[in-house]
Motif scaffolding. Structure first.
Motif, PDB file in Angstrom:
ATOM      1  N   THR A 156       0.993  -1.337  -0.033  1.00  0.00           N
ATOM      2  CA  THR A 156      -0.102   0.144   0.094  1.00  0.00           C
ATOM      3  C   THR A 156       0.869   1.376  -0.033  1.00  0.00           C
ATOM      4  OG1 THR A 156      -1.646  -1.194   1.372  1.00  0.00           O
ATOM      5  CG2 THR A 156      -1.741   0.993   1.139  1.00  0.00           C
ATOM      6  N   LYS A 157       1.894   1.337   0.846  1.00  0.00           N
ATOM      7  CA  LYS A 157       2.885   2.344   0.744  1.00  0.00           C
ATOM      8  C   LYS A 157       3.241   2.868  -0.704  1.00  0.00           C
ATOM      9  CE  LYS A 157       6.672   4.361   3.056  1.00  0.00           C
ATOM     10  NZ  LYS A 157       7.671   4.185   4.250  1.00  0.00           N
ATOM     11  N   ALA A 201       0.523   4.044  -2.890  1.00  0.00           N
ATOM     12  CA  ALA A 201      -0.181   5.302  -2.711  1.00  0.00           C
ATOM     13  C   ALA A 201       0.928   6.314  -3.205  1.00  0.00           C
ATOM     14  CB  ALA A 201       0.035   5.683  -1.224  1.00  0.00           C
ATOM     15  N   GLU A 214      -1.359   7.320   2.196  1.00  0.00           N
ATOM     16  CA  GLU A 214      -1.531   5.936   2.196  1.00  0.00           C
ATOM     17  C   GLU A 214      -2.788   5.608   2.878  1.00  0.00           C
ATOM     18  OE1 GLU A 214       1.075   2.167   4.171  1.00  0.00           O
ATOM     19  OE2 GLU A 214       1.809   4.266   4.248  1.00  0.00           O
TER      20      GLU A 214
END
Length: 68
Positions: A50-51, A54, A61
């Motif tokens: 996810t980081k 993003a 995030e």
């Protein structure tokens, strides 16, 4: 030749699961399709964490996590 496109069937517009998504989520789904096509030359479709997603989407995030 570079692999620079993904196939997106036009039937997606009539799919109830997609058609009922809020506009924001519809956009996020298409962005994730595009990133999967760009980042996965082996066609695995596996996306990064996810980081990193993003960052690639130029968003926070926690905002992406809420969308997911």
């Amino acid at each position: 030749m570079a692999d620079y496109w993904i196939k997106l069937y036009h039937e997606i517009i009539d799919d109830p699961k997609m058609a009922t998504l809020p506009d924001r989520i519809w956009r996020r789904v298409i962005e994730l399709f595009l990133l999967a096509g760009k980042l996965c030359p082996d066609k695995s479709g596996e996306l990064p964490d996810t980081k990193q997603l993003a960052w690639l989407l130029r968003m926070q995030e926690d905002e992406l996590q809420a969308d997911l």
